[in-house]
Design a protein around this motif. Structure first.
Motif, PDB file in Angstrom:
ATOM      1  N   ASP A  61       0.649  -1.252   0.264  1.00 37.46           N
ATOM      2  CA  ASP A  61       0.426   0.226  -0.285  1.00 37.46           C
ATOM      3  C   ASP A  61       0.709   1.376   0.150  1.00 37.46           C
ATOM      4  OD1 ASP A  61      -2.033  -1.420  -0.133  1.00 37.46           O
ATOM      5  OD2 ASP A  61      -2.864  -0.981   2.388  1.00 37.46           O
ATOM      6  N   MET A  62       2.037   1.075   0.237  1.00 35.04           N
ATOM      7  CA  MET A  62       2.601   1.972   0.485  1.00 35.04           C
ATOM      8  C   MET A  62       4.324   2.146  -0.518  1.00 35.04           C
ATOM      9  SD  MET A  62       2.094   3.610   2.789  1.00 35.04           S
ATOM     10  CE  MET A  62       2.752   5.133   2.840  1.00 35.04           C
ATOM     11  N   ARG A  63       4.483   3.468  -1.131  1.00 37.64           N
ATOM     12  CA  ARG A  63       5.601   3.612  -1.690  1.00 37.64           C
ATOM     13  C   ARG A  63       6.730   5.049  -1.523  1.00 37.64           C
ATOM     14  NH1 ARG A  63       8.344   0.846  -6.034  1.00 37.64           N
ATOM     15  NH2 ARG A  63       8.719   2.679  -7.739  1.00 37.64           N
ATOM     16  N   GLY A  64       7.283   4.083  -0.675  1.00 39.26           N
ATOM     17  CA  GLY A  64       8.703   4.541  -0.142  1.00 39.26           C
ATOM     18  C   GLY A  64      10.065   4.111   0.192  1.00 39.26           C
ATOM     19  N   LEU A  65      10.590   5.185   0.109  1.00 39.87           N
ATOM     20  CA  LEU A  65      12.674   4.099  -0.205  1.00 39.87           C
ATOM     21  C   LEU A  65      13.056   4.113   1.320  1.00 39.87           C
ATOM     22  CD1 LEU A  65      13.381   7.109  -2.196  1.00 39.87           C
ATOM     23  CD2 LEU A  65      13.276   5.158  -2.540  1.00 39.87           C
ATOM     24  N   LEU A  66      13.296   2.030   1.537  1.00 39.81           N
ATOM     25  CA  LEU A  66      14.021   2.746   3.038  1.00 39.81           C
ATOM     26  C   LEU A  66      15.527   3.413   2.878  1.00 39.81           C
ATOM     27  CD1 LEU A  66      14.168  -1.035   2.242  1.00 39.81           C
ATOM     28  CD2 LEU A  66      12.683  -0.614   4.351  1.00 39.81           C
ATOM     29  N   THR A  67      16.624   4.206   2.192  1.00 36.04           N
ATOM     30  CA  THR A  67      17.285   4.330   2.570  1.00 36.04           C
ATOM     31  C   THR A  67      17.108   5.457   0.879  1.00 36.04           C
ATOM     32  OG1 THR A  67      19.003   3.132   0.694  1.00 36.04           O
ATOM     33  CG2 THR A  67      17.504   2.858   3.628  1.00 36.04           C
ATOM     34  N   LEU A  68      17.819   6.862   1.226  1.00 38.78           N
ATOM     35  CA  LEU A  68      18.403   7.294   0.115  1.00 38.78           C
ATOM     36  C   LEU A  68      19.753   8.213   0.418  1.00 38.78           C
ATOM     37  CD1 LEU A  68      17.551   8.957  -2.509  1.00 38.78           C
ATOM     38  CD2 LEU A  68      16.167  10.799  -0.970  1.00 38.78           C
ATOM     39  N   PRO A  69      20.530   7.519  -0.716  1.00 37.78           N
ATOM     40  CA  PRO A  69      22.039   8.280   0.379  1.00 37.78           C
ATOM     41  C   PRO A  69      22.199   8.388  -0.844  1.00 37.78           C
ATOM     42  CG  PRO A  69      22.501   5.382  -0.460  1.00 37.78           C
ATOM     43  CD  PRO A  69      20.793   5.607  -0.427  1.00 37.78           C
ATOM     44  N   VAL A  70      23.053  10.528  -0.254  1.00 34.94           N
ATOM     45  CA  VAL A  70      23.267  11.804  -0.910  1.00 34.94           C
ATOM     46  C   VAL A  70      24.085  11.934  -0.981  1.00 34.94           C
ATOM     47  CG1 VAL A  70      20.785  11.697  -1.068  1.00 34.94           C
ATOM     48  CG2 VAL A  70      22.328  13.246  -0.171  1.00 34.94           C
ATOM     49  N   LEU A  71      25.259  12.506  -1.846  1.00 35.64           N
ATOM     50  CA  LEU A  71      26.279  13.263  -1.140  1.00 35.64           C
ATOM     51  C   LEU A  71      26.156  15.076  -0.853  1.00 35.64           C
ATOM     52  CD1 LEU A  71      29.001  11.478  -3.438  1.00 35.64           C
ATOM     53  CD2 LEU A  71      28.692  11.223  -1.197  1.00 35.64           C
ATOM     54  N   PRO A  72      25.950  15.470  -0.468  1.00 36.04           N
ATOM     55  CA  PRO A  72      25.523  17.330  -0.024  1.00 36.04           C
ATOM     56  C   PRO A  72      26.541  18.147  -1.314  1.00 36.04           C
ATOM     57  CG  PRO A  72      25.849  16.419   1.715  1.00 36.04           C
ATOM     58  CD  PRO A  72      26.097  15.044   0.731  1.00 36.04           C
ATOM     59  N   ARG A  73      28.111  17.456  -1.296  1.00 35.21           N
ATOM     60  CA  ARG A  73      28.645  18.364  -2.444  1.00 35.21           C
ATOM     61  C   ARG A  73      29.195  16.770  -3.215  1.00 35.21           C
ATOM     62  NH1 ARG A  73      27.721  22.353   0.491  1.00 35.21           N
ATOM     63  NH2 ARG A  73      28.663  24.567   1.227  1.00 35.21           N
ATOM     64  N   PRO A  74      30.124  16.833  -4.559  1.00 36.72           N
ATOM     65  CA  PRO A  74      30.290  16.315  -5.166  1.00 36.72           C
ATOM     66  C   PRO A  74      31.790  16.051  -4.429  1.00 36.72           C
ATOM     67  CG  PRO A  74      30.174  17.820  -6.591  1.00 36.72           C
ATOM     68  CD  PRO A  74      29.259  18.366  -5.229  1.00 36.72           C
ATOM     69  N   VAL A  75      32.341  14.523  -4.498  1.00 36.07           N
ATOM     70  CA  VAL A  75      33.850  14.384  -3.991  1.00 36.07           C
ATOM     71  C   VAL A  75      35.032  15.061  -4.761  1.00 36.07           C
ATOM     72  CG1 VAL A  75      35.503  12.677  -2.679  1.00 36.07           C
ATOM     73  CG2 VAL A  75      33.162  12.829  -1.976  1.00 36.07           C
ATOM     74  N   PRO A  76      35.925  15.689  -4.669  1.00 42.55           N
ATOM     75  CA  PRO A  76      36.774  16.015  -5.992  1.00 42.55           C
ATOM     76  C   PRO A  76      37.720  14.799  -5.987  1.00 42.55           C
ATOM     77  CG  PRO A  76      37.237  17.108  -4.090  1.00 42.55           C
ATOM     78  CD  PRO A  76      36.081  16.439  -3.542  1.00 42.55           C
ATOM     79  N   SER A  77      37.968  13.944  -7.223  1.00 45.92           N
ATOM     80  CA  SER A  77      38.296  13.223  -7.678  1.00 45.92           C
ATOM     81  C   SER A  77      40.593  13.753  -6.869  1.00 45.92           C
ATOM     82  CB  SER A  77      38.991  12.822  -8.620  1.00 45.92           C
ATOM     83  OG  SER A  77      39.787  14.422  -9.970  1.00 45.92           O
ATOM     84  N   ALA A  78      41.067  11.778  -6.885  1.00 46.55           N
ATOM     85  CA  ALA A  78      42.292  12.355  -6.535  1.00 46.55           C
ATOM     86  C   ALA A  78      42.855  13.370  -7.412  1.00 46.55           C
ATOM     87  CB  ALA A  78      42.433  11.354  -6.041  1.00 46.55           C
ATOM     88  N   ALA A  79      42.637  12.595  -8.450  1.00 44.23           N
ATOM     89  CA  ALA A  79      43.912  14.293  -9.580  1.00 44.23           C
ATOM     90  C   ALA A  79      43.581  15.794  -8.978  1.00 44.23           C
ATOM     91  CB  ALA A  79      43.751  13.921 -10.797  1.00 44.23           C
ATOM     92  N   ALA A  80      42.390  15.671  -8.560  1.00 42.74           N
ATOM     93  CA  ALA A  80      41.789  16.977  -8.711  1.00 42.74           C
ATOM     94  C   ALA A  80      42.365  17.524  -7.558  1.00 42.74           C
ATOM     95  CB  ALA A  80      40.482  17.296  -8.873  1.00 42.74           C
ATOM     96  N   THR A  81      42.262  16.548  -6.510  1.00 38.85           N
ATOM     97  CA  THR A  81      43.198  17.245  -5.322  1.00 38.85           C
ATOM     98  C   THR A  81      44.243  17.363  -4.833  1.00 38.85           C
ATOM     99  OG1 THR A  81      40.848  15.825  -4.076  1.00 38.85           O
ATOM    100  CG2 THR A  81      43.296  16.832  -2.473  1.00 38.85           C
ATOM    101  N   ALA A  82      45.264  16.750  -5.761  1.00 34.36           N
ATOM    102  CA  ALA A  82      46.430  16.860  -6.429  1.00 34.36           C
ATOM    103  C   ALA A  82      47.413  18.091  -6.783  1.00 34.36           C
ATOM    104  CB  ALA A  82      46.873  15.711  -6.909  1.00 34.36           C
ATOM    105  N   ARG A  83      46.296  18.487  -8.117  1.00 28.27           N
ATOM    106  CA  ARG A  83      46.260  19.451  -8.378  1.00 28.27           C
ATOM    107  C   ARG A  83      46.162  20.932  -7.539  1.00 28.27           C
ATOM    108  NH1 ARG A  83      43.557  17.425 -12.880  1.00 28.27           N
ATOM    109  NH2 ARG A  83      41.676  17.989 -12.338  1.00 28.27           N
ATOM    110  N   ASP A  84      45.128  20.807  -6.292  1.00 29.48           N
ATOM    111  CA  ASP A  84      44.582  22.148  -5.872  1.00 29.48           C
ATOM    112  C   ASP A  84      45.994  22.066  -4.915  1.00 29.48           C
ATOM    113  OD1 ASP A  84      42.513  22.179  -7.097  1.00 29.48           O
ATOM    114  OD2 ASP A  84      41.126  21.560  -5.661  1.00 29.48           O
ATOM    115  N   ARG A  85      46.721  21.212  -4.575  1.00 22.77           N
ATOM    116  CA  ARG A  85      47.471  21.304  -3.545  1.00 22.77           C
ATOM    117  C   ARG A  85      48.582  21.625  -4.267  1.00 22.77           C
ATOM    118  NH1 ARG A  85      46.769  14.777  -1.072  1.00 22.77           N
ATOM    119  NH2 ARG A  85      44.648  15.174   0.711  1.00 22.77           N
ATOM    120  N   GLY A  86      48.941  21.423  -5.201  1.00 24.18           N
ATOM    121  CA  GLY A  86      50.057  21.372  -5.909  1.00 24.18           C
ATOM    122  C   GLY A  86      49.985  23.255  -6.416  1.00 24.18           C
ATOM    123  N   ARG A  87      48.752  23.307  -6.339  1.00 25.01           N
ATOM    124  CA  ARG A  87      48.528  25.039  -6.372  1.00 25.01           C
ATOM    125  C   ARG A  87      48.882  26.203  -4.941  1.00 25.01           C
ATOM    126  NH1 ARG A  87      42.918  23.318  -9.057  1.00 25.01           N
ATOM    127  NH2 ARG A  87      43.963  23.779 -11.891  1.00 25.01           N
TER     128      ARG A  87
END
Length: 437
Positions: A410-436
């Motif tokens: 009778d119900m139509r509801g999700l058990l879970t809804l996993p979300v990311l509030p903000r996207p996680v930068p890739s390892a390569a992007a993180t390394a570039r940011d550290r280099g800058r």
């Protein structure tokens, strides 16, 4: 001429839960109601087309009183009487009792009264989101998602119901605990003595204790409309002229929690999930926030939190779309199916927040139209506005992961809804940011 009785089609099976919409599409291809049978052995007529759904919801020949089908319901293991019963006042009553009970609670759900709750709903939403970290954590290089059902969609409606009823702050954690037990603990996992029937009895006792504690502080010299909250108004209605019995009073409180909470939780989760799975519609809503009210209507149509109505019983033989529904037959309306009827909604499987979706039946129709509709809309609009503002980059943790739905027909509801509030930068992007740096 009536069509012959059909062979019952199984419903609420694992195959059904894997894709309800496909199941309903196939049923809807045949005109008229379809005879189905659930795993408990209850056979009933299922209405899947929009025109027939409206007809049944308006027709007084279809009663909400379960006692008219006592034999069939009892044979399938449903309790019709007593503390074990899941049939609640107002939802499962006909006029004049339904009219009397609805009048007693309707004042709390008028659009004007609900609008006075907006600031508090917005505050509760902010407080719940404040408890969630804006930046996703990482573990072993992977983002740690937030379950939006647990963090927001589940607790918010309980807290709003507490505001509506005037539950003291000291009792709100207890009510949230009861809601968790009632709506998330499966019968198999509950353990001996803690199944649905026992949890219902305990919830009745909890609300009876709340009424007993509240009653001495209620000003009975004030009329209902001047009471500070709905619980005080219902106590006055009970104590003045016995317009509300003890059983009805507690039953209405249980109904407000179970029906008001479960459907609103599903409505919030379904809306957010649908938008995340349709990024073009999410982007459009982000660019045009004035579309929010119409977007909520379309999201309700697209994925209604109440998949099927509670059961109705034919008082007499009824002809419906060429099929004879015999007196005493159990009937249910598949709101999910009616909301995707192509005769009413062109391209029904497409989400379009600019669609004029006012004809959807997600809140029912007729005298049993959902009293809490304005409050459910308010909460969903508030949540979507808050998420768009606070987390403009909100994304599904895994866009390709299958949805996990409640295994409740009778119900139509999700058990879970996993979300990311903000996207996680890739390892390569993180390394570039550290280099800058």
């Amino acid at each position: 001429m009536s069509r012959p009785a059909e062979i019952p089609t199984e419903i609420d099976t694992p195959a059904f839960f894997s894709d309800q919409h496909d199941y309903y599409t196939r049923l809807r291809q045949s005109p008229g109601p379809r005879l189905v049978r659930n795993p408990r052995g209850l056979g009933y007529w299922l209405i899947t087309r929009h025109a027939e759904a409206r007809e049944v919801l308006l027709d007084p020949r279809f009663s909400k009183d379960p006692r008219l089908a006592e034999q069939a319901l009892t044979a399938a293991g449903y309790a019709v009487f007593g503390a074990d019963s899941f049939f609640l006042p107002l939802v499962n009553s006909d006029p004049p009792d339904h009219t009397r009970l609805r009048r007693l609670v309707s004042g709390a759900f008028t659009p004007r009264r609900v609008e006075t709750l907006r600031p508090r709903v917005e505050q509760l939403t902010r407080e719940l989101l404040d408890a969630v970290p804006d930046e996703p954590g990482t573990r072993d290089g992977a983002a740690t998602p937030v379950d939006l059902m647990t963090a927001l969609a589940f607790p918010l409606p309980v807290l709003v119901i507490c505001e509506l009823l005037g539950v003291p702050h000291a009792g709100r954690s207890a009510l949230l605990n009861w809601a968790t037990r009632m709506l998330t603990v499966s019968e198999s996992a509950a353990g001996p003595g803690t199944g649905p029937a026992e949890r219902t009895r305990r919830l009745h006792r909890w609300f009876a204790s709340l009424v007993a504690a509240k009653r001495p502080r209620v000003r009975t010299d004030l009329p209902q409309e001047e009471q500070p909250d709905l619980l005080a108004a219902l106590i006055v209605a009970h104590d003045r002229g016995a317009r509300l019995s003890d059983e009805e009073l507690v039953g209405l409180l249980v109904l407000l929690l179970v029906a008001g909470h479960e459907t609103t939780t599903g409505m919030i989760g379904n809306a957010v999930d649908a938008l995340l799975r349709h990024p073009d519609q999410l982007a459009l809503l982000r660019d045009r926030p004035e579309l929010l009210p119409s977007a909520v209507d379309e999201l309700l149509r697209y994925e209604a939190p109440l998949a099927r109505t509670t059961l109705r019983v034919a008082r007499e033989d009824v002809q419906l779309a060429g099929t004879l529904i015999p007196a005493g037959s159990v009937v249910s309306v598949a709101l999910t199916a009616a909301n995707r009827d192509p005769d009413v909604f062109p391209e029904p499987d497409r989400l379009d927040i600019t669609r004029a979706s006012g004809a959807h039946l997600s809140f029912g129709h007729g005298i049993h139209y959902c009293l809490g509709a304005p409050l459910a809309r308010l909460q969903t609009e508030t949540v979507l506005a808050a998420l768009l503002s606070r987390w403009p980059e909100l994304a599904a943790a895994d866009p390709h992961a299958p949805q996990r739905w409640l295994p409740v027909g009778d119900m139509r509801g999700l058990l879970t809804l996993p979300v990311l509030p903000r996207p996680v930068p890739s390892a390569a992007a993180t390394a570039r940011d550290r280099g800058r740096a």
